[in-house]
Structure formats: C-alpha cells, structure tokens
Design an enzyme around this catalytic site. Structure first.
Site, short mmCIF file in Angstrom:
data_model
loop_
_atom_site.label_atom_id
_atom_site.label_comp_id
_atom_site.label_asym_id
_atom_site.label_seq_id
_atom_site.Cartn_x
_atom_site.Cartn_y
_atom_site.Cartn_z
N ASP A 284 -37.91 -32.67 28.66
CA ASP A 284 -39.06 -32.91 28.09
C ASP A 284 -39.36 -34.21 27.64
OD1 ASP A 284 -41.03 -30.81 25.83
OD2 ASP A 284 -41.60 -32.46 27.05
C1 GLC Z 1 -44.93 -32.89 26.24
C2 GLC Z 1 -44.87 -31.56 26.08
C3 GLC Z 1 -44.55 -30.74 27.58
C4 GLC Z 1 -45.34 -31.29 28.35
C5 GLC Z 1 -44.74 -32.63 28.57
C6 GLC Z 1 -45.72 -33.69 29.57
O1 GLC Z 1 -44.44 -33.61 25.32
O2 GLC Z 1 -43.53 -31.20 25.10
O3 GLC Z 1 -44.95 -29.33 27.12
O4 GLC Z 1 -45.23 -30.59 29.57
O5 GLC Z 1 -44.69 -33.49 27.52
O6 GLC Z 1 -47.02 -33.60 29.42
#
Ligand code: GLC
Length: 751
Positions: A284
C-alpha cells in the site's frame, strides 16, 4: 461422440499448455536480458508525477523520477488519468527504454469510474451477486476505455467498527457474504479473459486485517487472534484468490505486531504457498517505508530487505525498491531468485493483459467517448442505487408517499446536494453530477413541494486532503425550515454525512448526525411529527434518538450518479425497498465494535437488569438495527420450516425447506437468510453465522417454498487444530428476514 469430446478436451489442454509455454518462454527470455537495475525498476511504482503531455519535468523530484522512467526503472504508474496522459507515459517506457517493457497503469476504481455506483457498503446491501458483478464489469469497461489496466479493488476488509471511515469501501461484517461479493467483483473487473480490451486486473486489498484497526482509528494497530484471522478476516481474500484475482495489496497495519508488508507468513506462506497465488503483491502507499516508524525496520535499506523477504513484489511510492534492492543483492543480503520471482509475477500480469502484444491497446479515445457515462451505464447506476436502499423503520407507514394532493416539506443540507452522494472514492466523477433528491422529487408534480436547506452541514467546500469543517453555530436558516414544516402533511428530511466524512483517513469518535443536523431534526419534530428521515452516510450512524422518535427512517448511504432519483423512486413507491444491512447499526458508539456473529461469553446477558452478566448498565447488548435487517412496503411470513433429516454425516446432506409468503398488498422482494450455530466447538463459536440466502420476489398473496442445502462443508471452520474442518455435534438452524430471527431447528453432525 465420446471420442470427439476426448479429442476436443485433449486439443484444448494442449492449446492452453502451448499458450503457457509460449508465455513462459517469452518471460524467461525477457528476464534473462534484464539487468539487476531494470529488475528492481519493474518492482517500482510511481504516482503520476508530471504532465507527460506537457512541459518537460522540472525540479529534483520530478527529474529523478523521469530519468528512472527513461532508464527502465519504473514498472507501473498509478493515478495517471486519460488516454493522452497514459499514452505519453507508455511511449517513454516502450520507445525510450532499453527493453521497452510496457507500464501497467493502476487507479482506485472502487465504485465506478465516471459513472458512479453506490459505495460498496451500500451496494453490498443488495445481496445481489449478479448485479455486483455487473457494476464491476461496467466500471472496468469505462476505466479500460480511458487507458487503465488495473484497479485497486475490491477492498474486502471485514469490519465491525463504524468509527473506521473505510467501512464505506467494503462489504460489511460477514465473511460468508463478503466472500461471495469478493468473488463477484473480481469476476466483474477481470471478466473471463484478461487480455480482452474491456477487462482490467483486480486487486484484493488490504491484506490483511486493516478493518480491525483498534478503536476504528485509521492506520492504527490491529489486534486479533489467529482464529479471527482465519475464520473472519481471510475468507474474502481466499475467495478473491480462488476467483483468480491477479494482484493483492498489503495493508498498513500490523498482524501479531508484524507489519503486513513485512509479514512473511501472511504473504509467502499463506498466500503464495498455501493458496498458490500466482499474481503479484503491491504494497500500500509507502507501506514499505512505514515499517521504519512501525519500529520494525532500522532504515530504508532494512525496510526494503524485510519487504522483499516477506514477499511484497511491488513498491507503491516509497522508492525503496528502486533505491535499495540492487545494493541488497550486491551485498548478499537477498538472493536474486527473490527478485526474479517478483519480476516474473509482474511480467506475467502485463502479459496476460496483452500489454506486450500492444502497449497502446487501452488507449483508444473513441472507446472512451462512447463508453463513459453511457445511457446503459447510467441506467445500471439507477437500478443498483434503488436496490441498495434499506428501509430501517416505517412505523406509521408514512411511506410510500401519495403522489397527489399532499404538501411535502423537503428539508436538509443533503436534499439539494449533488456531490456527497458520489462518495469518497469517486474516481473521475464530474463534480456535482449526481442527481439530487430535490431535483427528483420535483418531477413528482402531483404534490406541493417546499424545500428549505435548514442548515449548512459545513462551512466550506471539502477536498480529499482537508477534514470537513462542520457548521456548529450557524442556525440562521432553521426558521425558514420550521415555516415549511408547519404547513406540510409530511416532512422529508435528508440528513447525514458529507461525501468526504467517511473513507480513508476519516475515522470519527462521534457517529451521530454531524454538526447541527440532529438539533434541526429535533426542532422540526416539535412542529411536525410526520417525518420521513433519509440518511445519507458512508457508515452506520448512531440513530438512537431518531429510532425513538421518528416514524420512518430510510438508510440511503451514498448512492452515486443517480442517487436522487433512486431515493425519490423508493419514497414514492415506484421501487419497493429490498435492501438488507450488511453491517450492524449500534445504539451508540460505546457499543462499537458490534456485530451479529458474536460469541456467547460465559455470562451471556439478555437484559440490562442483569448486573453480573456480560452487558451494559445503560443500553441493551443488541444492535439498534442488526445485520440482515431491512423492511419492505409489504410483509413476508415464514412458515413450515422443516429439516428433512435431523442427522447429517460428513458425506450426506440435509435439506432445509420453508414457505415464504407475501402477506401484504404490494409486490416485494425478500432476502431470506439462513444462519447456523455450531453449539459446541474446539474453540468458542459464534452464536450464529450466515450460511445461505435467497432473493425471493413475490406478488401480493403469492408464496414460494425455498430450499437450502446443508452439508458438512458448510459447517467447516478453522479449528483448534489449526485446520479447516467440521466438528461432530449439535447445530441449530435459523431462517428469517434478519440475523435476529429467533426460531430454530436442530440437527446433529455424526460420523
Ligand atoms: C491508499 C489506500 C489504498 C489505495 C492506495 C492508492 O493509501 O490505502 O486503498 O489503493 O493508497 O490510492
């Protein structure tokens, strides 16, 4: 005939084997040509860092990333939007780098791309897997038409805590339903053939346990035992894996005090080995680097080492793989085989998407213009929005509204709102493009309609990175609202959360109606008690006072592009509400986490009078509105509940049958639910667990016999022996229109 089928089967198998061999040969050959620097680059993902159709990048940050892009040190981009932009980035990767490996472009297409569907928590209340698959299919068609090949969805985190803003993104509190929804969404996004131009790679996230963030505080420590991990948290991920999901995204939280990004058992042992997952895991956002503040990594180099050892294949936005992996291999800290495995996984997905065959296949402006917000897509948005609405209470049957000769006061800051219902993850939605309740109700011209906002929900416009500045002191419009309420037969109040009050980073300790809305509601109530309360929210709110005083309450979530029409159609009875809650509504935030599949404890309480039993002195234990709850404008009876046997063996099956009848005056749809309780287990077992449901549409007076099949597989759980098994003993079976149904039948599982 038989010979013909055998020949057909052999040729199909040999064809697919040859395809695989060809793919393996291609990827083996490509990996053999890649330098270590280029391999580390494939594992590096950047957010769109400059306008690739515009001026050259400037400044250290953009220049470093641009040079890495041209040097084959970027494998993926996220949040690059639109055919022109994507084409421009892809051209650099394909034409300017040594090996021309195409980029894969990801984005959060969570509940629609430009046509916006209800937030996933709302959509889960349809319990309609075909419909859920269809909206994912449609979102994939729109996103792929605009150049994208990968979505960071479905989010399959089970959560029981309405304080956590991201409950809006998931499918509620139940692993059985959550698993079916995970499968439907993966199949919708990926279709039957990932190389089809209208399909995109899906991503099961956040692996794992993010929904158990302590106190509902986003990014907080998650604390649960390994039976909860296996019995509650992992099943939807396993369902996504079994549905062929091509990517996983790990989570910000720790599991057993180890960050998910650095959790080897979770990523390598369970996912890649036990479940034979052949796709890749993306971290993430920055979660590799975040292992430093977690206190699990000394520095960036150590974080990169821990992450690759644990099985994280791609680094979203921490730049540690691109900066550190080469050094780690050269210093002998990690073996090249770990790098090659991660690169192979990433290249496999790019190959399956057809990106090597034609890196620009998704970049077709004509498709984009034709597909985005097409009439067909927008009609689907209306259908799913109506089916996502849950009728919580309709005591004096104020609903459905008469279509003529009524004076209706429509009050509330969200009644005219065209933005909030687009929700938090609204991707490429056009601002203020949703239909409002006011617009839609104005079309019902047989009534007199008076609208007053009554109160501002917030002072200024919100944007993703600011908290909503709630209005706590401007009551200047109360009186105008009271005036229209005074002369109305019925007051419809549309209240709730602004679109960015739930979602990532939007945890709340107070889950009542925000700002001055409850105060306004109470003052209107003093003037006119015929109130229909419509709640727009991204989470279950504390509606205790409302439940005590307001005769009719409709949970209308954030329903997307066609929100206003869907709500109006339900209020006027053009659609008879059929939604059922997938997350319990607490009596107040003190009860949270609250869920229907709770354990009995050694001192179960049935009333607040019982001092020395497990309960509270101020509220009863039960939810205000439980999982599975949802009313209709008609009523259904459940009779003749029968088991054809009272003994089940590991190989046999029992049929549960019952008759469901529409005993009301209008056609309606009931989601009939079956719950099973394992009375005694090698670990404490939930009081009941959803094990089946049927969506039944019945005309007035019509009845149907519904059958559920029960077998030992359905009774399996992750037991004290750390394996999935059904244990012999007594079971209870409940059937009804909500998880709090009380009648049950009994059977025994025997050898
Ligand atoms: C964010 C979220 C994740 C998302 C990613 C890209 O922090 O936790 O769910 O897909 O970053 O936006």
């Amino acid at each position: 005939m038989k010979n013909y089928l055998i020949v057909l089967l052999i040729s199909y198998v040999s064809f697919s084997l040859s395809q695989n061999t060809e793919k393996e040969k291609f990827i083996d050959d490509l990996i053999s040509k890649m330098t270590l620097v280029e391999k580390a680059g494939q594992m590096n993902q950047y957010n769109g860092f400059f306008d690739a159709t515009g001026e050259m990048p400037e400044g250290d940050y953009q220049t470093k990333r641009y040079n890495e892009l041209k040097n084959g040190q970027v494998g993926s981009m996220l949040n690059v939007i639109g055919v022109d932009e994507i084409k421009a980035f892809q051209r650099i990767a394909v034409e300017d780098t040594r090996l021309g490996i195409p980029l894969i472009f990801g984005h959060d297409v969570i509940h629609g791309y430009k046509t916006i569907f209800p937030i996933p928590l709302a959509e889960s209340c349809t319990w309609d897997m075909d419909l859920i698959k269809k909206t994912a299919r449609t979102a994939a068609r729109e996103a792929s038409a605009d150049g994208l090949n990968w979505t960071f969805a479905p989010m399959v985190d089970i959560s029981r805590d309405a304080r956590w803003g991201r409950v809006m993104e998931g499918a509620g509190e139940d692993p059985f339903l959550g698993s079916l929804i995970a499968k439907a969404r993966v199949q919708g996004f990926q279709g039957d053939n990932l190389s089809d131009i209208s399909t995109i790679a899906a991503c099961a996230k956040h692996y794992a346990g993010y929904g158990f963030s302590e106190a509902g505080r986003d990014y907080n420590t998650a604390d649960f035992n390994h039976y909860t991990l296996h019995n509650t948290i992992l099943p939807p991920f396993k369902a996504a894996n079994d549905a062929g999901v091509k990517t996983f995204m790990n989570a910000f939280n720790t599991i057993d005090e180890i960050p998910a990004t650095g959790h080897k058992i979770l990523q390598r042992d369970i996912l890649k080995k036990d479940w034979a997952f052949d796709g890749f895991i993306v971290s993430d956002w920055g979660s590799i680097e975040q292992m430093i503040p977690h206190g699990f990594a000394r520095d960036g180099n150590h974080a990169a080492e821990l992450a690759i050892l644990a099985g994280s294949d791609m680094d979203m936005e921490s730049s540690l793989y691109v900066n550190e992996l080469v050094k780690l291999v050269e210093n002998g800290k990690i073996g090249i085989s770990l790098i090659d495995d991660a690169v192979r996984r990433i290249l496999n997905v790019k190959y399956d998407l057809g990106l090597f065959e034609n890196p620009y296949k998704y970049c077709d402006k004509k498709r984009s213009e034709k597909e985005l917000m097409s009439e067909k897509n927008m009609n689907l948005a209306l259908e799913v929005a109506m089916k996502s609405i849950v009728l919580l209470k309709n005591e004096s049957e104020l609903l459905p509204l008469n279509k003529n000769n009524q004076t209706i006061a429509l009050i509330g800051p969200l009644a005219s709102d065209k933005n909030s219902s687009l929700g938090n993850w609204r991707s490429q939605a056009i601002s203020n493009s949703a239909t409002s309740v006011l617009e839609a109700m104005t079309n019902y011209s047989g009534n007199k309609l008076f609208y007053e906002k009554g109160v501002d929900l917030y002072y200024n416009n919100t944007d993703f990175h600011n908290r909503v500045n709630l209005n706590f002191d401007d009551r200047s419009e109360f009186n105008k609202a009271k005036t229209v309420a005074e002369k109305a037969d019925i007051v419809v109040m549309v209240l709730g959360e602004e679109g960015y009050q739930s979602g990532e980073g939007r945890s709340r300790t107070n889950i009542k109606l925000p700002g001055l809305q409850l105060e306004l509601l109470k003052e209107i109530y003093e003037i006119n008690k015929n109130i229909v309360l419509v709640v727009n929210s991204g989470r279950p709110l504390d509606l205790s006072w409302e439940d005590e005083n307001i005769p009719t309450i409709v949970q209308a979530w954030q329903l997307g592009s066609r929100s206003g029409e869907a709500i109006a159609k339900v209020l006027y009875g053009d659609y008879n509400p059929s939604g059922k809650l997938t997350m319990s509504f607490p009596r107040n935030v003190g009860q949270v986490p609250i869920y229907y599949n709770f354990k009995n404890t050694g001192r179960p309480s049935t009333s607040i009078e019982q001092v020395t039993n497990s309960g509270y002195a101020d509220v009863e234990n039960s939810a205000l509105y439980p999982f599975g709850h949802g009313l209709s404008y008609t009523k259904f009876s459940y009779t003749d509940v029968l088991l054809d046997k009272t003994e089940l063996t590991l190989k046999s099956k029992i049929t549960l049958s019952f008759k469901i009848k529409n005993i009301g005056t209008v056609k309606g749809t009931e989601i009939a639910q079956m719950y099973i309780r394992d009375v005694v287990g090698s670990i404490a077992r939930p009081m009941r667990e959803l094990k089946g449901f049927k969506v039944v549409e019945l005309n007035p007076g019509e009845s149907k016999v519904v059958n559920f099949e029960i077998n030992a597989k359905l009774l399996e759980f992750y037991s004290y022996n750390n394996k999935w098994e059904a244990e012999l003993g007594d079971f209870q079976v409940f059937v009804g229109g909500s998880s709090d149904t009380s009648d049950f039948q009994e059977f025994e599982l025997v050898n």
